[in-house]
Design a protein around this motif. Structure first.
Motif: not given
Length: 301
Positions: A2, A193, A195-196, A199-200
């Motif tokens: 993030v 953040a 989106t991260y 995705d993670a």
């Protein structure tokens, strides 16, 4: 990880690093616990509130609040948090009974689900949050001799750091189905953040995994400035949520998950008010109107 623009979801230094927003949710859960028609019970919540100097004078029963249920903060807003707790409790338990072996609480705050829910054997609860938050929670729960009902793995790491590495180092198994929860978190994060994180979670999830999170539909946050709910929060306990929320346009995370093969459903809180017969209903100038609860499942082949 993030990005560094990640916002703190509270005020540092409260109860050893616990944010005021975490204490607000704990107070709401305490109030819900003591209701005669409670939707969710958290016997630990009031102990967190009373142990932190900043919140020691807050109500832990609705009868202690000025105006009782007519109080926008300790009535309607607290009931919202009670409903949210129940709905997410139900989702987590359904997920583990459907095969999820691991539970990951992102920004766990003062969540006591490891201690208060009846987990099937063999489940592991990973709690990710800042060291000060987890230390405060450990101290309070230790003083109550509380015992978790599943294997509990606290992971003291800021979401701005390499929480993915910390999670896998702590024993998270990417080959085992998991259920993820981001409760009251994404409001505070910049778009990138969020989106991260999405995705993670997708990358770390095998088939049979599940995910729940809360978002607010894009709107000029200043439109909510005079809402009774946020005004009461500001005036009664000094938390200006609108200064903590991130005002960037939000990503379509539910759409992103669907494009990655997840099945998703998006609900308003009011859907569950009607289902349970308790909780907030729409009103004028409603700060809850844009809130959405998203549930996703990664199908098995």
């Amino acid at each position: 990880m993030v990005g560094t623009a990640h916002r703190n979801t509270g005020v540092e230094g409260v109860g050893g690093g616990v944010g005021l927003t975490a204490l607000l949710v704990a107070a709401a859960r305490a109030i819900e616990t003591h209701r005669h028609d409670s939707l969710a019970r958290d016997v630990y919540a009031e102990h967190f509130v009373l142990a932190a100097p900043a919140s020691a004078g807050w109500p832990v029963r609705v009868q202690q609040a000025p105006g009782g249920d007519a109080n926008p903060l300790w009535g309607r807003f607290a009931r919202y948090f009670g409903l949210r707790t129940r709905v997410l409790d139900d989702f987590l338990l359904r997920s583990v009974h459907s095969g999820a072996r691991q539970v990951v609480l992102l920004g766990a705050g003062l969540d006591s689900r490891a201690f208060r829910l009846d987990w099937p054997p063999g489940r592991v609860i990973f709690e990710i949050d800042r060291e000060g938050v987890l230390a405060f929670k450990h101290k309070v729960l230790g003083g109550l001799s509380a015992t978790p009902k599943a294997a509990r793995v606290p992971i003291p790491v800021d979401l701005r750091a390499d929480w993915v590495g910390a999670l896998t180092d702590a024993g998270f198994d990417t080959a085992a189905p998991s259920v993820w929860l981001a409760e009251g978190l994404l409001f505070y994060l910049p778009s990138a953040a969020e989106t991260y994180l999405i995705d993670a979670m997708d990358r770390l999830s095998t088939a049979g995994s599940a995910l729940a999170y809360e978002v607010k539909l894009e709107k000029n946050l200043l439109d909510y400035r005079d809402s009774p709910l946020y005004t009461a929060t500001r005036n009664q306990i000094g938390i200006d949520l609108l200064t903590l929320f991130d005002g960037e346009p939000r990503p379509d995370s539910a759409g992103d998950l669907a494009s990655k093969g997840w099945s998703t459903s998006v609900h308003t809180p009011f859907d569950f008010t009607r289902r349970h017969g308790r909780g907030p209903l729409p009103e004028q100038n409603d700060a809850l109107a844009g809130n959405r609860w998203v549930f996703a499942n990664k199908p098995r082949p």
